[in-house]
Motif scaffolding. Sequence first.
Motif, PDB file in Angstrom:
ATOM      1  N   GLN A  74       3.649   5.700  -5.710  1.00  0.00           N
ATOM      2  CA  GLN A  74       3.865   5.369  -6.908  1.00  0.00           C
ATOM      3  C   GLN A  74       3.258   7.046  -7.535  1.00  0.00           C
ATOM      4  N   LEU A  75       1.397   6.635  -6.992  1.00  0.00           N
ATOM      5  CA  LEU A  75       0.190   7.955  -7.930  1.00  0.00           C
ATOM      6  C   LEU A  75       1.073   9.131  -7.087  1.00  0.00           C
ATOM      7  N   GLY A  76       2.012   9.443  -6.103  1.00  0.00           N
ATOM      8  CA  GLY A  76       2.021  10.160  -6.041  1.00  0.00           C
ATOM      9  C   GLY A  76       3.588  11.294  -6.542  1.00  0.00           C
TER      10      GLY A  76
ATOM     11  N   SER B   7      10.923  11.647 -13.886  1.00  0.00           N
ATOM     12  CA  SER B   7      11.789  10.746 -13.785  1.00  0.00           C
ATOM     13  C   SER B   7      12.573   9.863 -12.606  1.00  0.00           C
ATOM     14  N   HIS B   8      13.402  10.512 -12.172  1.00  0.00           N
ATOM     15  CA  HIS B   8      14.093  10.737 -10.725  1.00  0.00           C
ATOM     16  C   HIS B   8      12.982  10.581  -9.532  1.00  0.00           C
ATOM     17  N   LEU B   9      11.512  11.625  -9.778  1.00  0.00           N
ATOM     18  CA  LEU B   9      10.703  11.096  -9.055  1.00  0.00           C
ATOM     19  C   LEU B   9      10.270   9.641  -8.642  1.00  0.00           C
ATOM     20  N   LEU B  10      10.038   8.681  -9.448  1.00  0.00           N
ATOM     21  CA  LEU B  10       9.735   7.170  -9.169  1.00  0.00           C
ATOM     22  C   LEU B  10      10.547   6.795  -9.021  1.00  0.00           C
ATOM     23  N   ASP B  11      12.526   7.140  -8.450  1.00  0.00           N
ATOM     24  CA  ASP B  11      13.394   6.311  -7.680  1.00  0.00           C
ATOM     25  C   ASP B  11      12.955   6.049  -6.238  1.00  0.00           C
TER      26      ASP B  11
ATOM     27  N   SER C  94       0.682  -1.084   0.074  1.00  0.00           N
ATOM     28  CA  SER C  94      -0.469  -0.384   0.223  1.00  0.00           C
ATOM     29  C   SER C  94       0.511   1.259  -0.067  1.00  0.00           C
ATOM     30  N   ARG C  95       1.965   1.054   0.835  1.00  0.00           N
ATOM     31  CA  ARG C  95       3.135   2.126   0.144  1.00  0.00           C
ATOM     32  C   ARG C  95       3.203   2.732  -0.412  1.00  0.00           C
ATOM     33  N   TYR C  96       3.875   1.511  -1.311  1.00  0.00           N
ATOM     34  CA  TYR C  96       4.983   1.463  -2.245  1.00  0.00           C
ATOM     35  C   TYR C  96       3.563   2.282  -3.607  1.00  0.00           C
ATOM     36  N   CYS C  97       2.319   1.710  -3.115  1.00  0.00           N
ATOM     37  CA  CYS C  97       1.202   2.716  -4.522  1.00  0.00           C
ATOM     38  C   CYS C  97       0.740   3.612  -4.328  1.00  0.00           C
TER      39      CYS C  97
ATOM     40  N   GLY D 259      12.744  13.875  -4.049  1.00  0.00           N
ATOM     41  CA  GLY D 259      11.374  13.164  -4.152  1.00  0.00           C
ATOM     42  C   GLY D 259      10.538  13.672  -2.959  1.00  0.00           C
ATOM     43  N   ALA D 260       8.987  14.198  -2.500  1.00  0.00           N
ATOM     44  CA  ALA D 260       8.562  14.680  -1.369  1.00  0.00           C
ATOM     45  C   ALA D 260       7.774  13.090  -0.575  1.00  0.00           C
ATOM     46  N   ARG D 261       7.946  12.989   0.038  1.00  0.00           N
ATOM     47  CA  ARG D 261       7.237  11.489   0.376  1.00  0.00           C
ATOM     48  C   ARG D 261       5.384  11.746   1.453  1.00  0.00           C
TER      49      ARG D 261
END
Length: 82
Positions: free
Chosen positions: A49-51, A70-74, A43-46, A80-82
């Motif tokens: 990824q949606l964020g 694309s660096h935001l997906l790494d 759930s956290r991963y998803c 990237g902010a969480r």
Amino acid sequence: MNQSIKDFESAIGELEKIVKQLEEGDLPLEKSLALFERGVELSRYCHEQLGAAERRIELLTDRGQLKDASHLLDPNNDDGAR
């Protein structure tokens, strides 16, 4: 459990299976807890990824041009902010 997560789609699929197993309610407590823990991880991963996808869309919408985000997906990148 600490299994790797392949991608968003496989994470959602696995999460749906876990929810179904937990809803059936006929698992031993330890198995239920392990599945719940994996479900939280998925759930956290998803959510992350949606964020990241949302931030990419905002970049496109706000500026009207495509920027490499694309660096935001790494998940290993702390930019990237969480």
